[in-house]
Design a protein around this motif. Structure first.
Motif, PDB file in Angstrom:
ATOM      1  N   GLY A  16       0.794  -1.225   0.000  1.00 21.67           N
ATOM      2  CA  GLY A  16       0.000   0.000   0.000  1.00 21.67           C
ATOM      3  C   GLY A  16       0.826   1.273   0.000  1.00 21.67           C
ATOM      4  O   GLY A  16       0.312   2.359  -0.266  1.00 21.67           O
ATOM      5  N   GLN A  17       2.101   1.137   0.280  1.00 19.71           N
ATOM      6  CA  GLN A  17       3.006   2.293   0.314  1.00 19.71           C
ATOM      7  C   GLN A  17       3.393   2.687  -1.108  1.00 19.71           C
ATOM      8  O   GLN A  17       3.445   1.843  -1.999  1.00 19.71           O
ATOM      9  CB  GLN A  17       4.255   1.917   1.125  1.00 19.71           C
ATOM     10  CG  GLN A  17       5.220   3.024   1.408  1.00 19.71           C
ATOM     11  CD  GLN A  17       6.393   2.544   2.260  1.00 19.71           C
ATOM     12  OE1 GLN A  17       6.443   1.405   2.693  1.00 19.71           O
ATOM     13  NE2 GLN A  17       7.336   3.436   2.494  1.00 19.71           N
ATOM     14  N   ASP A  18       3.665   3.976  -1.309  1.00 19.85           N
ATOM     15  CA  ASP A  18       4.179   4.457  -2.590  1.00 19.85           C
ATOM     16  C   ASP A  18       5.701   4.423  -2.565  1.00 19.85           C
ATOM     17  O   ASP A  18       6.317   4.690  -1.530  1.00 19.85           O
ATOM     18  CB  ASP A  18       3.727   5.897  -2.855  1.00 19.85           C
ATOM     19  CG  ASP A  18       2.213   6.026  -2.985  1.00 19.85           C
ATOM     20  OD1 ASP A  18       1.721   7.170  -2.990  1.00 19.85           O
ATOM     21  OD2 ASP A  18       1.519   4.981  -3.087  1.00 19.85           O
ATOM     22  N   VAL A  19       6.320   4.086  -3.700  1.00 13.68           N
ATOM     23  CA  VAL A  19       7.782   4.106  -3.793  1.00 13.68           C
ATOM     24  C   VAL A  19       8.211   4.880  -5.038  1.00 13.68           C
ATOM     25  O   VAL A  19       7.461   4.961  -6.016  1.00 13.68           O
ATOM     26  CB  VAL A  19       8.384   2.680  -3.827  1.00 13.68           C
ATOM     27  CG1 VAL A  19       8.041   1.922  -2.575  1.00 13.68           C
ATOM     28  CG2 VAL A  19       7.950   1.942  -5.073  1.00 13.68           C
ATOM     29  N   ALA A  20       9.409   5.418  -4.968  1.00 11.91           N
ATOM     30  CA  ALA A  20       9.989   6.129  -6.107  1.00 11.91           C
ATOM     31  C   ALA A  20      11.407   5.629  -6.313  1.00 11.91           C
ATOM     32  O   ALA A  20      12.206   5.608  -5.380  1.00 11.91           O
ATOM     33  CB  ALA A  20       9.998   7.632  -5.856  1.00 11.91           C
ATOM     34  N   LEU A  21      11.702   5.224  -7.521  1.00  7.77           N
ATOM     35  CA  LEU A  21      13.014   4.699  -7.873  1.00  7.77           C
ATOM     36  C   LEU A  21      13.661   5.659  -8.864  1.00  7.77           C
ATOM     37  O   LEU A  21      13.049   6.044  -9.854  1.00  7.77           O
ATOM     38  CB  LEU A  21      12.871   3.299  -8.489  1.00  7.77           C
ATOM     39  CG  LEU A  21      12.043   2.304  -7.670  1.00  7.77           C
ATOM     40  CD1 LEU A  21      11.901   0.991  -8.436  1.00  7.77           C
ATOM     41  CD2 LEU A  21      12.671   2.067  -6.313  1.00  7.77           C
ATOM     42  N   ARG A  22      14.921   5.981  -8.579  1.00 11.68           N
ATOM     43  CA  ARG A  22      15.593   7.006  -9.375  1.00 11.68           C
ATOM     44  C   ARG A  22      16.641   6.391 -10.291  1.00 11.68           C
ATOM     45  O   ARG A  22      17.313   5.424  -9.916  1.00 11.68           O
ATOM     46  CB  ARG A  22      16.262   8.013  -8.438  1.00 11.68           C
ATOM     47  CG  ARG A  22      17.107   9.080  -9.121  1.00 11.68           C
ATOM     48  CD  ARG A  22      17.904   9.864  -8.102  1.00 11.68           C
ATOM     49  NE  ARG A  22      18.937  10.678  -8.722  1.00 11.68           N
ATOM     50  CZ  ARG A  22      18.836  11.978  -8.953  1.00 11.68           C
ATOM     51  NH1 ARG A  22      17.745  12.630  -8.589  1.00 11.68           N
ATOM     52  NH2 ARG A  22      19.828  12.645  -9.525  1.00 11.68           N
ATOM     53  N   CYS A  23      16.789   6.974 -11.450  1.00 12.05           N
ATOM     54  CA  CYS A  23      17.809   6.538 -12.412  1.00 12.05           C
ATOM     55  C   CYS A  23      18.537   7.746 -12.973  1.00 12.05           C
ATOM     56  O   CYS A  23      17.918   8.686 -13.486  1.00 12.05           O
ATOM     57  CB  CYS A  23      17.166   5.762 -13.553  1.00 12.05           C
ATOM     58  SG  CYS A  23      18.321   5.346 -14.893  1.00 12.05           S
ATOM     59  N   ASP A  24      19.862   7.692 -12.892  1.00 11.25           N
ATOM     60  CA  ASP A  24      20.711   8.733 -13.466  1.00 11.25           C
ATOM     61  C   ASP A  24      21.486   8.089 -14.631  1.00 11.25           C
ATOM     62  O   ASP A  24      22.411   7.305 -14.381  1.00 11.25           O
ATOM     63  CB  ASP A  24      21.658   9.278 -12.414  1.00 11.25           C
ATOM     64  CG  ASP A  24      22.251  10.617 -12.780  1.00 11.25           C
ATOM     65  OD1 ASP A  24      22.782  11.311 -11.902  1.00 11.25           O
ATOM     66  OD2 ASP A  24      22.178  10.978 -13.983  1.00 11.25           O
ATOM     67  N   PRO A  25      21.114   8.362 -15.869  1.00  9.77           N
ATOM     68  CA  PRO A  25      21.739   7.664 -16.991  1.00  9.77           C
ATOM     69  C   PRO A  25      23.146   8.185 -17.279  1.00  9.77           C
ATOM     70  O   PRO A  25      23.601   9.167 -16.681  1.00  9.77           O
ATOM     71  CB  PRO A  25      20.802   8.005 -18.155  1.00  9.77           C
ATOM     72  CG  PRO A  25      20.269   9.356 -17.802  1.00  9.77           C
ATOM     73  CD  PRO A  25      20.121   9.344 -16.296  1.00  9.77           C
ATOM     74  N   ILE A  26      23.822   7.523 -18.187  1.00 10.74           N
ATOM     75  CA  ILE A  26      25.131   7.980 -18.645  1.00 10.74           C
ATOM     76  C   ILE A  26      24.952   9.338 -19.324  1.00 10.74           C
ATOM     77  O   ILE A  26      24.012   9.533 -20.104  1.00 10.74           O
ATOM     78  CB  ILE A  26      25.752   6.949 -19.599  1.00 10.74           C
ATOM     79  CG1 ILE A  26      26.055   5.655 -18.820  1.00 10.74           C
ATOM     80  CG2 ILE A  26      27.014   7.495 -20.239  1.00 10.74           C
ATOM     81  CD1 ILE A  26      26.494   4.491 -19.690  1.00 10.74           C
ATOM     82  N   SER A  27      25.848  10.251 -19.006  1.00 12.00           N
ATOM     83  CA  SER A  27      25.752  11.603 -19.536  1.00 12.00           C
ATOM     84  C   SER A  27      25.707  11.598 -21.071  1.00 12.00           C
ATOM     85  O   SER A  27      26.512  10.934 -21.722  1.00 12.00           O
ATOM     86  CB  SER A  27      26.954  12.416 -19.064  1.00 12.00           C
ATOM     87  OG  SER A  27      26.914  13.733 -19.588  1.00 12.00           O
TER      88      SER A  27
END
Lengths: 117, 114
Positions: B16-27
């Protein structure tokens, strides 16, 4: 339907022996072909790819792969296996469809490679 | 950075919890992908961005899944009201774009919903 097959769920090889991990594909046209490796609890690492030219492609960690157009295969090979090669190996194919979809990769189910000392 | 960076590496969420996953791609990489991977399985496509434009979201399993890349660089995958079946590894990948360019993957975000 377009598909990629890795017919062996697991391949067992003794250290020092040659290894082969098989990949066949069923796609239209002349696809681009890729191999990736995944070590436990890690992301996918690029090994090698075939775009055009020489059918034998050399990649990272001493791996190579041979593109065979008539057999629609792209088998991964290494002349002498190391225990550290033990991992999960994925074959992937870019079928080069319409321009707005040519980013898509079709993935095989993966082959677990176990190298025994 | 030198490679694709993902955070958090591990996340345990209550159902029931919300999650956020982050991605920092190759420049400089134009293309960005999100995949979902179950244990021992191949990656399953979720969504694709070209710069800030989300060109394909056909793989998102439900409307609880949402991805964005507002400035064409960092991307976030958000899962609302998490369910146990959302437990998986979420892989982000990037490439220069165009035919034949290699797709490079991050280490993944391991989500466990309890």
């Amino acid at each position: 339907a377009q598909s990629v097959a890795q017919p062996e769920d697991q391949v067992n090889v003794a250290e020092g022996n040659p290894l082969t991990v098989k990949c066949t594909y069923s796609v239209s046209g002349n696809p681009y072909l890729f191999w990736y490796v995944q070590y436990p609890n890690r992301g996918l690492q690029f090994l090698l790819k075939y775009i055009t030219g020489d059918n034998l492609v050399k990649g990272s960690y001493g791996f190579e792969a041979e593109f065979n157009k008539s057999q629609t295969s792209f088998h991964l090979k290494k002349p002498s296996a190391l225990v550290s090669d033990s991992a999960l190996y994925f074959c992937a194919v870019n079928p080069l469809g319409p321009m707005d979809s040519n980013y898509q990769l079709i993935w095989g189910a993966g082959t677990k490679l176990i190298i025994k000392p | 950075g030198a490679g694709v960076s993902q955070s958090p590496r591990y996340k345990v969420a209550k159902r029931g919890q919300d999650v956020a996953l982050r991605c920092d791609p190759i420049s400089g990489h134009v293309s960005l992908f999100w995949y979902q991977q179950a244990l021992g399985q191949g990656p399953e496509f979720l969504t694709y961005f070209q710069n800030e434009a989300q060109l394909d979201k056909s793989g998102l399993p439900s409307d609880r899944f949402f991805a964005e890349r507002p400035e064409g660089s960092v991307s976030t995958l958000k899962i609302q009201r998490t369910q146990q079946e959302d437990s998986a590894v979420y892989l982000c990948a990037s490439s220069l774009g165009g035919l034949g360019n290699t797709i490079y993957f991050g280490e993944g975000s391991w989500l466990t919903v309890v």
